[in-house]
Scaffold this motif. Structure first.
Motif, mmCIF file in Angstrom:
data_model
loop_
_atom_site.group_PDB
_atom_site.id
_atom_site.type_symbol
_atom_site.label_atom_id
_atom_site.label_comp_id
_atom_site.label_asym_id
_atom_site.label_seq_id
_atom_site.Cartn_x
_atom_site.Cartn_y
_atom_site.Cartn_z
ATOM 1 N N GLY A 139 0.953 -1.301 0.089
ATOM 2 C CA GLY A 139 -0.011 0.002 0.015
ATOM 3 C C GLY A 139 0.738 1.120 -0.105
ATOM 4 N N LEU A 140 0.406 2.549 0.451
ATOM 5 C CA LEU A 140 1.101 3.604 0.365
ATOM 6 C C LEU A 140 1.757 3.926 1.653
ATOM 7 C CD1 LEU A 140 1.614 6.478 -0.882
ATOM 8 C CD2 LEU A 140 -0.492 7.231 0.466
ATOM 9 N N ALA A 141 3.166 3.868 1.392
ATOM 10 C CA ALA A 141 4.139 4.192 2.306
ATOM 11 C C ALA A 141 4.543 5.696 2.637
ATOM 12 C CB ALA A 141 5.393 3.363 2.112
ATOM 13 N N LEU A 142 4.273 6.241 3.764
ATOM 14 C CA LEU A 142 4.684 7.610 4.216
ATOM 15 C C LEU A 142 5.537 7.748 5.021
ATOM 16 C CD1 LEU A 142 0.691 8.607 3.900
ATOM 17 C CD2 LEU A 142 2.671 9.065 2.203
ATOM 18 N N ASP A 143 6.458 8.650 5.099
ATOM 19 C CA ASP A 143 7.448 9.101 6.021
ATOM 20 C C ASP A 143 7.249 10.724 6.212
ATOM 21 O OD1 ASP A 143 9.539 9.808 7.337
ATOM 22 O OD2 ASP A 143 10.879 8.261 6.262
ATOM 23 N N GLU A 144 6.742 11.128 7.241
ATOM 24 C CA GLU A 144 6.596 12.222 7.638
ATOM 25 C C GLU A 144 7.724 13.020 8.176
ATOM 26 O OE1 GLU A 144 3.728 14.687 6.958
ATOM 27 O OE2 GLU A 144 3.668 12.950 5.483
ATOM 28 N N ASP A 145 8.448 12.078 8.649
ATOM 29 C CA ASP A 145 9.742 12.511 9.430
ATOM 30 C C ASP A 145 10.924 13.189 8.342
ATOM 31 O OD1 ASP A 145 9.005 12.124 12.342
ATOM 32 O OD2 ASP A 145 9.253 9.902 11.725
ATOM 33 N N ASN A 146 11.011 12.318 7.160
ATOM 34 C CA ASN A 146 12.177 12.606 6.240
ATOM 35 C C ASN A 146 11.672 12.946 4.884
ATOM 36 O OD1 ASN A 146 14.229 11.473 8.213
ATOM 37 N ND2 ASN A 146 12.838 9.726 8.271
ATOM 38 N N GLN A 147 10.408 12.745 4.540
ATOM 39 C CA GLN A 147 9.767 13.136 3.101
ATOM 40 C C GLN A 147 8.579 13.717 3.229
ATOM 41 O OE1 GLN A 147 10.390 9.269 1.225
ATOM 42 N NE2 GLN A 147 12.228 9.848 0.289
ATOM 43 N N ALA A 148 8.343 14.449 4.121
ATOM 44 C CA ALA A 148 6.930 15.000 4.336
ATOM 45 C C ALA A 148 6.594 15.864 3.127
ATOM 46 C CB ALA A 148 6.825 15.983 5.524
ATOM 47 N N ASP A 149 7.556 16.279 2.195
ATOM 48 C CA ASP A 149 7.384 17.190 1.210
ATOM 49 C C ASP A 149 6.613 16.183 -0.004
ATOM 50 O OD1 ASP A 149 9.913 16.001 1.323
ATOM 51 O OD2 ASP A 149 10.295 17.109 -0.414
ATOM 52 N N LEU A 150 6.732 15.030 0.213
ATOM 53 C CA LEU A 150 6.246 14.145 -0.929
ATOM 54 C C LEU A 150 4.987 13.557 -0.387
ATOM 55 C CD1 LEU A 150 9.595 12.082 -1.727
ATOM 56 C CD2 LEU A 150 8.573 14.087 -2.999
ATOM 57 N N THR A 151 4.445 13.847 0.722
ATOM 58 C CA THR A 151 3.169 13.077 1.082
ATOM 59 C C THR A 151 2.025 13.517 0.029
ATOM 60 O OG1 THR A 151 4.042 13.125 3.534
ATOM 61 C CG2 THR A 151 1.597 12.987 3.063
ATOM 62 N N GLY A 152 1.779 14.912 0.097
ATOM 63 C CA GLY A 152 0.604 15.054 -0.677
ATOM 64 C C GLY A 152 0.595 14.671 -2.337
ATOM 65 N N GLU A 153 1.673 14.539 -2.768
ATOM 66 C CA GLU A 153 1.857 13.950 -4.015
ATOM 67 C C GLU A 153 1.649 12.544 -4.040
ATOM 68 O OE1 GLU A 153 5.579 13.094 -7.200
ATOM 69 O OE2 GLU A 153 5.433 15.127 -6.019
ATOM 70 N N ARG A 154 2.292 11.689 -3.320
ATOM 71 C CA ARG A 154 2.214 10.331 -2.903
ATOM 72 C C ARG A 154 0.378 10.003 -2.788
ATOM 73 N NH1 ARG A 154 7.723 9.068 0.318
ATOM 74 N NH2 ARG A 154 9.075 8.921 -1.512
ATOM 75 N N ILE A 155 0.050 10.690 -1.903
ATOM 76 C CA ILE A 155 -1.464 10.516 -1.443
ATOM 77 C C ILE A 155 -2.354 10.511 -3.000
ATOM 78 C CG2 ILE A 155 -3.382 11.293 -0.426
ATOM 79 C CD1 ILE A 155 -1.638 11.476 2.257
ATOM 80 N N THR A 156 -2.274 11.723 -3.610
ATOM 81 C CA THR A 156 -2.859 11.758 -4.860
ATOM 82 C C THR A 156 -2.697 10.575 -5.735
ATOM 83 O OG1 THR A 156 -2.712 14.215 -4.320
ATOM 84 C CG2 THR A 156 -3.269 13.687 -6.742
ATOM 85 N N GLY A 157 -1.366 10.503 -5.976
ATOM 86 C CA GLY A 157 -1.424 9.327 -6.948
ATOM 87 C C GLY A 157 -1.850 7.952 -6.551
ATOM 88 N N TRP A 158 -1.576 7.705 -5.262
ATOM 89 C CA TRP A 158 -2.204 6.464 -4.612
ATOM 90 C C TRP A 158 -3.693 6.256 -5.077
ATOM 91 C CZ3 TRP A 158 -4.607 5.074 -0.035
ATOM 92 C CH2 TRP A 158 -4.800 3.824 0.194
#
Length: 165
Positions: A139-158
């Motif tokens: 599923g969708l892996a999120l890392d708010e500690d190290n890659q928070a800047d990618l969260t929105g883009e990753r969620i949208t794509g997923w």
């Protein structure tokens, strides 16, 4: 339109925040903290379930999910689709990154549900994870500690990916 239920376990708020962002990208979905539901049977009311958990310590399931995991395994989710998202820290815990998502996946695999939403491992800096199967995250892996800047883009794509399933 299929009914959608997002169920999450969150200790610091990162997984809850992700659940709310996922909800905002969908037409309509209910968001519920797994700690606040009265019965796991509530999950059977939805056509699509999105299950999320943070990973703690050395690959542990979030506490509220830990309490419910055996009840999840007992559900009959035949005819339903289940997708997963997880939060973790790949820098501090590179060999157990989002393991909780893999634990949820294994439990849901016992329910006869159709498991959807595999996500590429490209762009992550972990070394190992229980959530990786056949070269992809379950599923969708999120890392708010190290890659928070990618969260929105990753969620949208997923979210677009799971809408196609």
């Amino acid at each position: 339109m299929a009914s959608i239920g997002i169920f999450y376990g969150s200790s610091t708020g990162n997984t809850e925040a992700a659940a709310n962002i996922i909800q905002s990208r969908l037409e309509k979905a209910d968001v519920k903290n797994i700690a606040g539901i009265s019965s796991m049977d509530e999950l059977t009311k939805y056509d699509l379930l999105i299950l999320g958990s943070s990973t703690w310590g050395l690959g542990d399931l979030q506490d509220d999910w830990e309490v419910q995991i055996n009840n999840l395994k007992k559900l009959d989710l035949s005819g339903k689709k289940v997708a997963f998202f997880g939060t973790g820290d790949q820098a501090s815990y590179p060999d157990t990154f989002v393991d909780a998502m893999g634990i949820l996946y294994d439990a849901a695999a016992e329910t006869n549900a159709s498991l959807i939403g595999a996500w590429p491992v490209d762009g992550y800096e972990h070394t190992e994870s229980l959530a990786v199967r056949n070269g992809k995250f379950v599923g969708l892996a999120l890392d708010e500690d190290n890659q928070a800047d990618l969260t929105g883009e990753r969620i949208t794509g997923w979210v677009e990916l799971i809408k196609k399933n």
